[in-house]
Scaffold this motif. Structure first.
Motif, PDB file in Angstrom:
ATOM      1  N   ILE A  32      -4.309  23.839   7.775  1.00 15.20           N
ATOM      2  CA  ILE A  32      -2.904  23.471   7.568  1.00 15.20           C
ATOM      3  C   ILE A  32      -2.260  24.357   6.515  1.00 15.20           C
ATOM      4  N   GLU A  42       1.727  19.587  13.411  1.00 13.24           N
ATOM      5  CA  GLU A  42       2.042  18.249  12.942  1.00 13.24           C
ATOM      6  C   GLU A  42       2.066  17.250  14.099  1.00 13.24           C
ATOM      7  N   ARG A  80      -1.484  16.524  15.285  1.00 11.67           N
ATOM      8  CA  ARG A  80      -2.176  15.618  14.379  1.00 11.67           C
ATOM      9  C   ARG A  80      -1.681  14.189  14.557  1.00 11.67           C
TER      10      ARG A  80
END
Ligand SMILES: Nc1ncnc2c1ncn2[C@@H]1O[C@H](COP(=O)(O)OP(=O)(O)OP(=O)(O)O)[C@@H](O)[C@H]1O
Ligand SMILES: Nc1ncnc2c1ncn2[C@@H]1O[C@H](COP(=O)(O)OP(=O)(O)OP(=O)(O)O)[C@@H](O)[C@H]1O
Ligand SMILES: [Mg+2]
Ligand SMILES: [Mg+2]
Lengths: 503, 309, 316, 316
Positions: free
Chosen positions: B243, B300, B303
Motif C-alpha cells: 500500500i 482500496e 481491500r
C-alpha cells in the motif's frame, strides 16, 4: 618531616584480614623499604596507596593532606605512581604507548605520536634503558617488560613512587640500572616505597624500613644504622635464619639428563649439557641470555629445530610437555602469570592438574586424594590461604609461586626437575625451606636444574654452574671455582668491567 | 481444573507472528472472539519444536481447540497426535497438513489457498501488464527472487513461472536472485546482481515470495537506472508494504499485489472452530479462498471487497 | 624475496594480500564482475554491514560484544521514517533516529560498564527489547515514506557514486583514524588487551566502554536511515541476523574476539570478502542451497590461507 | 542470617536461589502454571536447548564457541529420518545420525585445535555448510517418517514422564559428573582458565578440544533425533538460531565466555529460566510483540538480580 603517612589502615578480603591497623610514615627524599613474608600484606598496602583498593578503615596522608581517592586516576592526580608486582602491560601496544597509557600527549583527543615516541625514547635513554619505544610489548622478553614497567616511574612527575618487587625478574646488571634510577629520584626529593624480598638490596638502597607480619606492623625502623639483617629476618619470619642457603655436600651419581645440540629459534648456537643424579645444576645469565629458551626447548614447550635428549641413557622424544612429564622431566616456568597459574581455578586444582593422573581410575578423579595432596603442599610450602578451595588469583604473588612449585613437587616419578627462577617473589623464610626441599629431592637422586638471575642464589645452592650469554653456553664452573667475578665475566657479552657490577 | 470448564478457549497458532499477514489473521480472529465471547489465545511458533510446546501449553491452559498455520506441512502427523494427546480439536489455515507420504491429511478441516494458485495469479498479472505495455516475451528478463529454503516460496514462484512460460517466456530469460534472508534488503542485493549481469536487457518483470521480496527487486531496478516503465513487479500479500508503494506520488515498477484475505482466514476459521467446540457443529473439511489482484488505482476497492479496511 | 615485500606478507594485514589475489582471480574468471555497474552494486550491498562493522570493531577490540545492532538498525530506520512523516522534516527524522540509536547504545553501555552485566546477555536483551519496540511502534507493518526527498539520501550521487558508498568510505576513514590516532582508540585497544592494566593506568574504562556502545548505536542509526531510504520504507523486520554477519566480517578481518587487536584495513577486507562471495555466487548462478556450502567454504579458506601464509613465512 | 544460608546465597550458584524464588512466585500468580500437564509441557519445551547446553557448557568453559549446533541438530534429524526410511531400521537411523553429528563435531574440533582457526569462524562456516547439506539432501522440504515406531522415541513414557525428559535428565547428570569429577572435565576448565599454562602442565589441549567438539556434535545429534521424532519429520529448517538460545542459557547460568568457569546447576537454571519465561508468557497470553520486550527484560533482570545479590552480600 614525614611526607607520606599511612594512618591506621585496615583491609579485609573475604576470609583474610590482609591489613590490620597499620600506621607508619615516610620522610621526603627517602627510600623506604617494606618487607614481610609472602602474604604479609605488602602489595595490599601499595594497592590501597594507588587507589586500586579501598581501605576498610584508615587514611593516607600526603604532604599533610588526607587523600580520598575514588579511582586510580585520582591517585595519579595526587602524584602517586605505583609499579605493581605483576606486570601491567598491554601486549599489543608499543612500549611508548604503554608508558603513556592513561596520559597520552594529545591535542583534541588526537595523540601526538611523534612527540610521544621521542619523549619516551629520551627518557628511556637517560635512565639507561635500551629499548626501542616503538617496539610492541609482546615482542619483549620478561626482563625487558619488567624494565618497561619500571620506566613508568620516570614518565611523569610524581611525588610518591612505589615499587612492588621490581627486581624479581631482573639480573644484576638491570638491577643496577634500576638502583641508579631510584637514587636519582631520591635526589630529586621524591618519596619512594620499595618492596623486595632481597635483603641485600634493601640494605643497600633504603634509608628506613617497615616490616609487616600477618597484616600487622611488626617493626618500623626510621633509620637502618643500627639494624642488622638477622634482626629484620627475625622480625619478618618470627625466627632466626642463620644460613639461608644451607648447602651441603651430596654424592653425585650417573648422568640423568643429557641434552645434545639443542637448537631453537632464539638460541644463537645449539647447546649441549648434562645433569647428574643428585646434582643441583645452576644456569646463570643476564636477561635474554637464552636460559629460559633452552629449558623450554628441553621440555618441549617450544618447537625444537634439532637436538636429542636422553634421560638415564634412554633417548626420549619429548616434543611436547606431556611427553616430557611422562619421561620424568618437569619444568616450573619463570612466567607464573602467563605459563603457571590457571586463573579462576582453586589452589587444589592448580596443584593437582598434572599429578592427578596417578590418582585416577578410568579418568575419574579421586577427590579425597586430591584434597590430601593439596593440603600436604599447602602446609609444606606454608601457602597463606583461607582454604584450598580459594581461587589462585586471590593469593599474593609469592604464594602463587609456591602453589606452582607445589604442582611440580607433587608429581611422581620425576627424574629431572627444572625450576626457572623458582624463588621469584618468595620471602627469605620460605626460600630456605624451598632450598631444603630441593636438597632432599637431590639426595633422593633427582637431577635438579635451577635457572636464576640472582647470583647469590645460584652460588649459594648449586653444585655446578653453567653460564649463558647471548644465546649460548659461555662457561662451566664447578662449586670449588665459584667466584662472582668469574661468573659475571662469562655472563657479560661485552666483557666490560665486571667489577663495577659485582661491587 | 474445573475453574475454566465453562469458558471457551481457542488457540490460534501461526508460524511467523511478526508478519503483518498473521497479525491481520489474529486481528480478525479476535473480532470473532469478541462477537461470540470466547477467549482467543494467540501463540507464535516459528518451528516444529515451538509448535509442539504451544499445543502442550494450550492443553495446560484448558483450551478446547486450536487453529494452526504450521511452520511446515510435514508436521501433520505430529500435530494431529499432539492435539489428540491434549484432547484438542484442530483446524488448519493457510497451509494444509500432509502425512508422511506427502498426501493431505483430509480429516483435519482446512481453509486456505494453494501457494501454486497464488503464484499463478501473480504470473497472470504480469503477463497481462506486459500485454498492456506491448512487451514481447523475448526482450524481457524475469527476476525470480527466490527463497528456496521455504517450500511455500518455491511453490509460489514456480506457479508464476509456469504462467510466464505458457505465455512464451523462455527459461533462459528467467534469472534466479536468491535472497539470503526474507527481507527487502537481501532481495535488493540479490536482484541488483541479476540486473548488472544482464545490463543488455532493458525490460524486466519480478516476482517472489511476498511483497517485500518484489519490492527489493523494484528498488534494485531503480538503483541501476531502470525507470518505472521498464519494470513490472507483482507482489503477494497486499499489506502495508504494498500500500505504501501505491500511495507514492509517482507510480513505480511495483504495479500490483495479489491480496489474500486475512479476514476470511482469521475470522471465519475462528468462528468455525467456536461453533465446533461450543455447539458441536463440525466445519467443512476444505474451504479454498481466492486471491485478488490489487493495483495502484483500485487497491482500496479490492481491500474493501475482501473485508479489510 | 625482498624484505619489504616479506614485511607486507608477514604483517598483521597479510589478509589484504590474499584479498588482492582473490580479487584479481575473480575479476579474470567471473564474467561481468569487474564492470562499473557491478562494482557499485557490490559496494552498495555491503553498506549496512560495513557501516556497522566500523564500530563493532571497537566493541570487539575492547573485548565486548554487541548483538543488538540488527535491531537498532531496524528501529532507527523506523524512527527516521515515522518522525519525518510526522513532522514533515527529513532532518528531524534523521536526528530522531540518531538520538534513538545513541540512546539504545548508551543504555547498553551503562548496563554493561556500570552494572557489570555480561555484554552478551545485555545486548541479547536489548536486541529483543528494541525489536519489540520497533514492532509495536509500527504494529508489525512497514511504514511508508511520505516525502520522496527521503529517497534521495540513498539515490543521490556524487561523482557518479551513490552517497551511501561515500558515507561508508568516510566512516571507514574516520574510524580508522580514531582507532589508530586518538586517545579514544588506543584506550579501546588497551582495555581489550589488558583491562586490569588499563584500569590501573588510570584509563577511564567505564567511560570508554559506554562511549563505544553509544557510538555503535549512532552508527547503527546511520545504517538504518540509509537502509530505510534504500528500501523506501521503515521495516520492523529489517536487518535480522545482521550481528552475525558483522561480527564475522570483523573476525575475518583479524579483529580478535579476545580483545586488543583490530585494524580498519582488516575490517574492510573482511567486509569485502563476504560481499564479494555473495556477489560472485549470484553472478555464477549458484543454486541457493549450494550457496550455503560455498559461503562456509570461503570463510574457512580465507582464514586457513591466512594461517598458512603466516606459518609458511616463519611466524609461529 | 545463619552462616550456611549466607553461604548458599553467596555461592557460585546464587542464581539458583533467585530461580527458586521466581519459580515460587510464578507458581502462585500464574494460573495453570503449576499443573502436571504444564510442567511436562514446559520440560519438553526445553529438551533441545537443555541437551545441547550440556556440551556447550564444556565448549564455553574451554574458551571456545560453537555456532554450528542448530545446523547439526537439523542435519542429524534429517539423517536419522532418511537413514531409517531407507533401511527400515530405526536403530540404523539413530546410529547414522550420531555418526554424522560426531563427524561434523570432529571436523570442527580438528580445524580449531590443529589448524588453530578461530572457533567463531570455523563453526560459522560449518553451520552454513551443514545447513546447506541438510537442505540439499532434502531439497529444502521436510522428510516424513515412514515407520510410526519412530514417533515412540519422543512419545513413549516411563513413570508417566515422556522419554525426552528422561534423556535430558540423564545427560544433565552425566555431564555434571564429567565436568566435576573427571580428568576430562577438569582439563576443560583448566584450558579455559589458561590454555598455555595447561599445555605446559601436561594437559593434552588439542585432544581435549577435539573431544569437546566431537561430543558436542554427538549430543546435538541426540537432540536432533528426539526433535525429529517429536515433530514427526526431519526438517532442514529446524533449530535455526538455536546457538544463541543455548549460549544465552549457559551464560545466564554463570558459564563464563572468558572460559574456566562452569557449573551444571547454573546451566540447568539458565535453561529453565528461559523456558519458564516463554511458557508463562504464553499462559498469560502476552501479545507477540510485547513478548520480545518481556523476554529481554527477564534476561536483564535475572543477571541484574544476581549481581545485586552478590554485591549486597559483600562480594566484589
Ligand atoms: N583479591 C583478593 N581476594 C582475596 N584475598 C586476597 C586478594 N588479594 C590478596 N589477598 C590476600 O591478602 C593477603 C595479603 O596479600 P598481599 O598480596 O598484600 O601480600 P604480599 O605481602 O604482597 O605477599 P607477596 O610477598 O607474596 O607478594 C594474602 O593472604 C592474600 O591471599
Ligand atoms: N616472547 C618473546 N618474543 C620475542 N622475543 C623474545 C620473547 N621472549 C624472549 N625473547 C627473546 O629471546 C631471547 C632469549 O630470552 P630468554 O627469556 O630465553 O632468556 P633468559 O636467559 O631466560 O632471560 P630472562 O632473564 O629474560 O628469562 C632474548 O633475546 C629475548 O629478547
Ligand atoms: Mg605482593
Ligand atoms: Mg629466563
Amino acid at each position: 618531616m614525614s611526607f607520606l603517612e599511612f594512618s591506621h589502615i585496615s583491609k579485609a578480603y573475604p576470609g583474610v584480614q590482609a591489613l590490620s591497623d597499620v600506621s607508619f610514615s615516610v620522610a621526603k627524599g627517602a627510600i623506604h623499604g617494606l618487607m614481610g613474608e609472602n602474604g604479609a600484606g605488602k602489595s595490599t598496602m601499595i594497592r590501597v596507596l594507588s587507589g586500586d583498593q579501598h581501605a576498610d578503615t584508615g587514611d593516607i596522608v600526603i604532604d599533610g593532606q588526607v587523600q580520598k581517592y575514588a579511582s586510580t586516576r585520582d591517585a595519579f592526580h595526587a602524584g602517586v605512581i605505583v609499579i605493581h608486582q605483576e606486570l601491567q602491560l598491554v601486549p599489543e601496544l608499543t612500549v611508548a604507548e604503554n608508558l603513556r597509557l592513561g596520559r597520552f600527549p594529545a591535542n583534541a583527543g588526537v595523540i601526538q605520536a611523534r612527540q610521544m615516541f621521542s619523549e619516551v625514547g629520551e627518557k628511556l635513554k637517560s635512565a639507561g634503558i635500551d629499548i626501542d619505544p616503538r617496539r610492541k610489548v609482546k615482542t619483549l622478553s620478561i626482563g625487558e617488560r619488567q624494565m618497561v614497567e619500571i620506566a613508568k616511574a620516570i614518565m611523569l612527575d610524581a611525588r610518591v613512587i612505589a615499587l612492588d618487587e621490581p627486581t624479581s625478574s631482573l639480573s644484576s646488571r638491570e638491577s643496577e640500572i634500576l638502583f641508579a634510577l631510584i637514587e636519582r629520584l631520591r635526589a630529586e626529593g621524591k618519596v619512594i616505597l620499595y618492596i623486595s624480598h632481597r635483603l641485600d638490596e634493601v640494605f643497600r638502597l633504603c634509608d628506613s624500613l617497615t616490616v609487616l607480619r600477618d597484616g600487622k606492623l611488626a617493626a618500623h625502623h626510621p633509620s637502618l644504622e643500627n639494624v642488622t639483617r638477622e634482626q629484620v629476618v627475625a622480625e619478618m619470619v618470627g625466627r632466626e635464619i642463620s644460613n639461608v642457603w644451607g648447602w651441603r655436600a651430596r654424592t653425585v651419581g650417573d648422568v640423568r639428563l643429557k641434552a645434545e645440540a639443542i637448537a631453537g629459534d632464539k638460541l644463537m648456537q645449539p647447546a649441549s649439557f648434562e645433569a647428574r643424579a643428585g646434582e643441583i645444576l645452576g644456569f646463570f645469565g643476564l636477561i635474554g641470555a637464552g636460559r629460559s629458551e633452552l629449558m623450554r626447548l628441553v621440555y618441549g614447550a617450544d618447537l625444537r629445530s634439532g637436538g636429542t635428549i636422553s634421560v638415564d641413557g634412554q633417548a626420549i622424544r619429548a616434543v611436547d610437555p606431556r611427553q616430557a612429564i611422562r619421561a620424568g622431566i618437569v619444568l616450573c616456568s619463570e612466567d607464573r602469570k602467563h605459563d603457571g597459574i590457571i586463573q579462576g581455578r582453586s589452589l587444589e586444582e592448580n596443584i593437582n592438574i598434572s599429578s592427578r593422573r596417578h590418582n585416577t581410575r578410568f579418568g575419574i578423579l579421586n577427590p579425597r586424594k586430591e584434597a590430601e595432596i593439596a593440603e600436604t603442599y599447602i602446609k609444606k610450602l606454608k601457602v597463606r590461604t583461607p582454604s584450598r578451595k580459594q581461587d589462585i588469583l586471590n593469593l599474593s604473588g609469592g604464594n602463587q609461586q609456591k602453589v606452582i612449585l607445589g604442582r611440580w613437587l607433587s608429581e611422581q616419578g620425576v627424574r629431572v626437575l627444572i625450576v626457572d627462577e623458582p624463588t621469584r617473589g618468595i620471602d627469605v623464610g620460605a626460600k630456605s625451606e624451598i632450598y631444603e626441599i630441593l636438597y632432599q629431592l637431590a639426595e633422593q637422586g633427582m637431577a635438579i636444574i635451577v635457572v636464576s638471575s640472582e647470583l647469590p642464589e645460584v652460588m649459594g645452592i648449586c653444585d655446578r654452574i653453567l653460564v649463558m650469554c647471548g644465546g649460548r653456553i659461555s662457561a662451566h664452573i664447578d662449586r670449588n671455582d665459584f667466584s662472582e667475578r668469574a661468573i659475571l665475566a662469562a655472563a657479560l657479552p661485552d666483557k666490560k668491567t665486571p667489577d663495577a657490577i659485582a661491587s | 481444573a474445573s475453574a475454566y470448564a465453562q469458558e471457551t478457549k481457542i488457540g490460534f497458532i501461526v508460524k511467523q507472528p511478526e508478519e503483518p499477514w498473521f497479525q491481520d489473521e489474529w486481528k480478525f480472529a479476535d473480532q470473532a472472539a469478541k462477537e461470540k465471547g470466547f477467549t482467543l489465545v494467540k501463540i507464535g511458533a516459528e518451528d516444529g519444536e515451538k509448535l509442539m510446546s504451544a499445543i502442550d501449553n494450550l492443553g495446560a491452559q484448558g483450551a478446547q481447540g486450536f487453529i494452526v498455520c504450521t511452520p511446515d506441512v510435514k508436521l501433520g502427523p505430529g500435530i494431529v497426535a499432539k492435539a489428540a494427546a491434549n484432547n484438542l480439536k484442530v483446524m488448519t489455515v493457510d497451509d494444509r497438513l500432509v502425512s508422511a507420504d506427502g498426501k493431505p491429511i483430509e480429516e483435519v478441516p482446512h481453509m486456505g489457498i494453494s501457494a501454486t494458485k497464488i503464484g499463478e495469479a501473480v504470473g497472470q498479472a504480469i503477463v497481462d501488464e506486459m500485454k498492456a505495455r506491448g512487451w514481447k516475451a523475448e526482450e524481457v528478463g524475469a527476476i525470480r527472487v527466490s527463497y528456496d529454503q521455504l517450500p511455500t516460496a518455491v511453490d509460489r514462484v514456480e506457479g508464476a513461472i509456469s504462467v510466464l512460460k505458457a505465455n512464451g517466456f523462455k527459461a533462459e530469460n528467467i534469472f534466479d536472485a536468491p535472497q539470503a534472508k526474507t527481507d527487502t534488503e537481501a532481495a535488493l542485493n540479490a536482484a541488483t546482481v541479476v540486473l548488472n549481469k544482464n545490463a543488455n536487457i532493458k525490460k524486466w518483470v519480478a516476482f517472489g515470495l511476498n511483497d517485500e521480496a518484489v519490492l527489493g527487486a523494484v528498488r534494485a531496478s531503480e538503483g541501476v537506472g531502470i525507470a518505472a516503465d521498464g519494470m513490472i513487479g507483482v507482489g503477494i500479500g497486499g499489506a502495508d508494504s504494498a500500500i505504501n508503494e501505491f500511495k507514492k506520488p509517482a507510480a513505480t515498477g511495483f504495479i500490483g499485489s495479489v491480496i489474500i484475505s486475512p479476514k476470511r482466514h482469521g475470522y471465519e476459521t475462528a468462528l468455525n472452530m467456536y461453533e465446533w467446540v461450543a455447539n458441536g457443529k463440525e466445519p467443512e473439511k476444505l474451504i479454498l479462498t481466492a486471491g485478488a489482484l490489487a493495483k495502484r488505482d483500485d487497491f482500496e476497492k479490492v481491500r474493501a471487497e475482501l473485508g479489510i479496511e | 624475496m625482498t624484505n619489504s615485500f616479506k614485511k607486507i606478507l608477514l604483517g598483521d594485514q597479510g589478509l589484504v594480500v590474499i584479498f588482492v589475489l582473490a580479487f584479481a582471480l575473480v575479476s579474470v574468471f567471473v564474467p561481468n564482475f569487474l564492470t562499473e555497474r557491478n562494482m557499485l552494486g557490490l559496494l552498495q550491498s555491503v553498506v549496512t554491514v560495513g557501516i556497522v562493522a566500523c564500530t563493532m570493531m571497537f566493541c570487539l577490540a575492547a573485548r565486548d560484544f554487541d548483538l543488538s545492532v540488527g535491531s537498532i538498525v531496524a528501529f532507527a530506520g523506523m524512527v527516521a521514517v515515522m518522525a519525518s512523516n510526522a513532522t514533515g522534516s527529513i532532518m528531524v527524522g534523521i536526528l530522531a533516529a540518531l538520538l534513538c540509536g545513541g540512546a539504545v547504545g548508551l543504555i547498553n553501555g551503562v548496563v554493561i560498564a556500570k552494572f557489570r552485566i555480561n555484554a552478551l546477555i545485555t545486548t541479547l536483551a536489548t536486541m529483543q527489547i528494541v525489536r519489540g519496540l520497533a514492532l509495536i511502534a509500527s504494529d508489525g507493518r512497514a511504514v511508508g515514506i511520505n516525502d520522496p526527498n527521503f529517497y534521495q539520501l540513498a539515490l543521490s550521487k556524487l561523482f557518479g557514486i551513490p552517497s551511501p558508498i561515500w558515507v561508508l568510505a568516510i566512516l571507514f576513514v574516520v574510524f580508522g583514524f580514531v582507532l589508530n590516532r586518538t586517545v579514544f582508540g588506543k584506550n579501546t585497544l588497551a582495555i581489550g588487551g589488558n583491562p586490569e592494566a588499563s584500569r590501573l593506568a588510570g584509563v577511564n574504562v567505564d567511560w570508554t566502554r559506554i562511549w563505544i556502545f553509544t557510538l555503535q548505536g549512532m552508527v547503527c542509526a546511520i545504517a538504518g536511515i540509509l537502509l530505510a531510504s534504500r528500501i523506501t520504507s521503515g521495516q520492523p523486520n529489517a536487518a535480522i541476523g545482521l550481528e552475525l554477519s558483522v561480527i564475522s566480517a570483523c573476525v575475518l578481518g583479524g579483529v580478535s574476539l579476545a580483545g586488543g587487536r583490530a585494524a580498519i584495513a582488516g575490517v574492510i577486507v573482511g567486509v569485502m570478502i563476504m560481499g564479494i562471495a555473495e556477489n560472485v555466487m549470484n553472478l555464477l548462478n549458484i543454486p541457493a542451497f549450494y550457496q550455503y556450502i560455498v559461503r562456509g567454504v570461503i570463510l574457512l579458506l580465507a582464514v586457513l590461507l591466512d594461517n598458512l601464509r603466516s606459518s609458511a613465512l616463519g611466524r609461529r
